[in-house]
Motif scaffolding. Sequence first.
Motif, PDB file in Angstrom:
ATOM      1  N   ALA A   1       0.824  -1.204   0.000  1.00 52.68           N
ATOM      2  CA  ALA A   1       0.000   0.000   0.000  1.00 52.68           C
ATOM      3  C   ALA A   1       0.863   1.261   0.000  1.00 52.68           C
ATOM      4  O   ALA A   1       0.391   2.347  -0.366  1.00 52.68           O
ATOM      5  N   GLN A   2       2.131   1.128   0.404  1.00 51.04           N
ATOM      6  CA  GLN A   2       3.038   2.272   0.430  1.00 51.04           C
ATOM      7  C   GLN A   2       3.642   2.574  -0.937  1.00 51.04           C
ATOM      8  O   GLN A   2       4.227   3.635  -1.126  1.00 51.04           O
ATOM      9  N   VAL A   3       3.501   1.655  -1.888  1.00 53.27           N
ATOM     10  CA  VAL A   3       4.110   1.814  -3.211  1.00 53.27           C
ATOM     11  C   VAL A   3       3.120   2.469  -4.164  1.00 53.27           C
ATOM     12  O   VAL A   3       1.974   2.045  -4.273  1.00 53.27           O
ATOM     13  N   TYR A   4       3.570   3.496  -4.856  1.00 53.10           N
ATOM     14  CA  TYR A   4       2.688   4.185  -5.808  1.00 53.10           C
ATOM     15  C   TYR A   4       3.506   4.733  -6.970  1.00 53.10           C
ATOM     16  O   TYR A   4       4.740   4.702  -6.961  1.00 53.10           O
ATOM     17  N   MET A   5       2.799   5.232  -7.996  1.00 53.48           N
ATOM     18  CA  MET A   5       3.446   5.789  -9.176  1.00 53.48           C
ATOM     19  C   MET A   5       3.570   7.296  -9.029  1.00 53.48           C
ATOM     20  O   MET A   5       2.568   8.013  -9.032  1.00 53.48           O
ATOM     21  N   GLY A   6       4.810   7.762  -8.878  1.00 52.29           N
ATOM     22  CA  GLY A   6       5.053   9.200  -8.822  1.00 52.29           C
ATOM     23  C   GLY A   6       5.343   9.735 -10.214  1.00 52.29           C
ATOM     24  O   GLY A   6       5.892   9.038 -11.068  1.00 52.29           O
ATOM     25  N   THR A   7       4.971  10.978 -10.472  1.00 51.54           N
ATOM     26  CA  THR A   7       5.184  11.589 -11.783  1.00 51.54           C
ATOM     27  C   THR A   7       5.971  12.890 -11.638  1.00 51.54           C
ATOM     28  O   THR A   7       5.938  13.547 -10.597  1.00 51.54           O
ATOM     29  N   SER A   8       6.664  13.261 -12.695  1.00 53.63           N
ATOM     30  CA  SER A   8       7.502  14.456 -12.656  1.00 53.63           C
ATOM     31  C   SER A   8       6.690  15.743 -12.780  1.00 53.63           C
ATOM     32  O   SER A   8       7.181  16.823 -12.452  1.00 53.63           O
ATOM     33  N   THR A   9       5.460  15.625 -13.263  1.00 52.08           N
ATOM     34  CA  THR A   9       4.611  16.798 -13.435  1.00 52.08           C
ATOM     35  C   THR A   9       3.149  16.368 -13.387  1.00 52.08           C
ATOM     36  O   THR A   9       2.841  15.181 -13.559  1.00 52.08           O
ATOM     37  N   GLU A  10       2.267  17.321 -13.153  1.00 51.03           N
ATOM     38  CA  GLU A  10       0.835  16.999 -13.149  1.00 51.03           C
ATOM     39  C   GLU A  10       0.277  16.902 -14.556  1.00 51.03           C
ATOM     40  O   GLU A  10      -0.788  16.324 -14.768  1.00 51.03           O
ATOM     41  N   LYS A  11       0.981  17.479 -15.514  1.00 48.12           N
ATOM     42  CA  LYS A  11       0.527  17.453 -16.902  1.00 48.12           C
ATOM     43  C   LYS A  11       1.737  17.270 -17.809  1.00 48.12           C
ATOM     44  O   LYS A  11       2.518  18.198 -18.015  1.00 48.12           O
ATOM     45  N   PHE A  12       1.896  16.074 -18.354  1.00 46.83           N
ATOM     46  CA  PHE A  12       3.053  15.774 -19.185  1.00 46.83           C
ATOM     47  C   PHE A  12       3.039  16.600 -20.475  1.00 46.83           C
ATOM     48  O   PHE A  12       1.996  16.804 -21.090  1.00 46.83           O
ATOM     49  N   SER A  13       4.230  17.051 -20.864  1.00 43.23           N
ATOM     50  CA  SER A  13       4.376  17.802 -22.099  1.00 43.23           C
ATOM     51  C   SER A  13       5.845  17.764 -22.502  1.00 43.23           C
ATOM     52  O   SER A  13       6.736  17.772 -21.642  1.00 43.23           O
TER      53      SER A  13
END
Length: 385
Positions: free
Chosen positions: A158-170
């Motif tokens: 439950a501690q593992v998740y997908m982090g992203t570099s931005t809220e809106k990819f471009s």
Amino acid sequence: MSKKNMNPTPENDAVMPPKKKKKGSGLLGRIIRRFFLVLFTVVILAAAALVLVMNLVFNGPSPAARDVLTMSLIEASATKWVPALFIGEDTVAEIRTSKVEGGGLTDEVTDITQVIVQTNNVITGESNEWDNYPDGVRIERRSGDTYNAHIMIVKNPAQVYMGTSTEKFSTAIPGKRITEVMAENPDVIAAINAGAFNDDGTASSYVGSTPLGLVMSNGNCVWTSGKQPGLEGFAGFNEDNILVVSKSNLTKAQAEELKIRDGCCFGPVLIMNGEVNLEAYNDKSGFNPRTAIGQRADGAVIFVCIDGRQAGSLGGTYADIINIMQEYGAVNACNMDGGSSSVMMYRDVNGKLGTAGETVMVNNYSLLQSQPRRMPNFWMVRAAS
């Protein structure tokens, strides 16, 4: 009459002696010139020797050695063009697409009934395996004939998740380095690289800005680019924290039907429902840095990063990752992006690896890099609440 001297020298015009060269200036110049001449010669000879050795491997008596070298080079964005110079595009394509007949996986997607998440699991005997790991993260190391591997086991999925570099990819927004992501998220205790992204082999800001395939984060589809060449699978956690792996790149609708909360594309799938993907195991994959994610039957998550392109660690193959995943009890596992993307970080709150509180780079990324590369997404581990 005597001829007059048309250019008389005045008595006060003394003849100027020649300028003396500073002692040592000529010697120093000669030393510098000879040094660079020797250096240039050594570089040329080393390059020529490398070409001769590569030609011997590519066109020598061992097809197996040729195939391993070919795959090692084409799996790296900067050297994928090299094999064709020696053996031609057609042979490269033949090596790249050759598969073991009848060695694929039986199922198409994970049977979630084979995993029962037990975050309070107790090992029979005198102690629990997590007694000495209060943050629920255990890090170990394994060495093979050609590689050094770093294994991180996370107790609670439950501690593992997908982090992203931005809220809106471009493509106008560069991806982030894992060091930046760790610094910006003090509640994160660990992270590794995740899925595929655009990479044209250059150092432009375009590289690492946008993902390839489907990306799910916190139950939302944050990116999808449809079917993409080179992607051979999907890995993601559903709402019950079970790692679901699929041989195909899922669509948004399929991910929603499977209730995927966090996941991304790459592949190939290495293990599904306890069955080894023999196509991957016997694949002519080269020796390179590798990253993979897996899950045990009790729900614990397994991250693997293999060092590569170094003097002490040439790299690993798909078979090497599968062997490690099996050793640690994975029932489902999938290959993630590798090469110069492979990176693992840990916030050493309890001083297990060194000084308490330090954020450490667990693996050793390629010697050709001065820092981790920019990427659009990361597998991240929140601190236990």
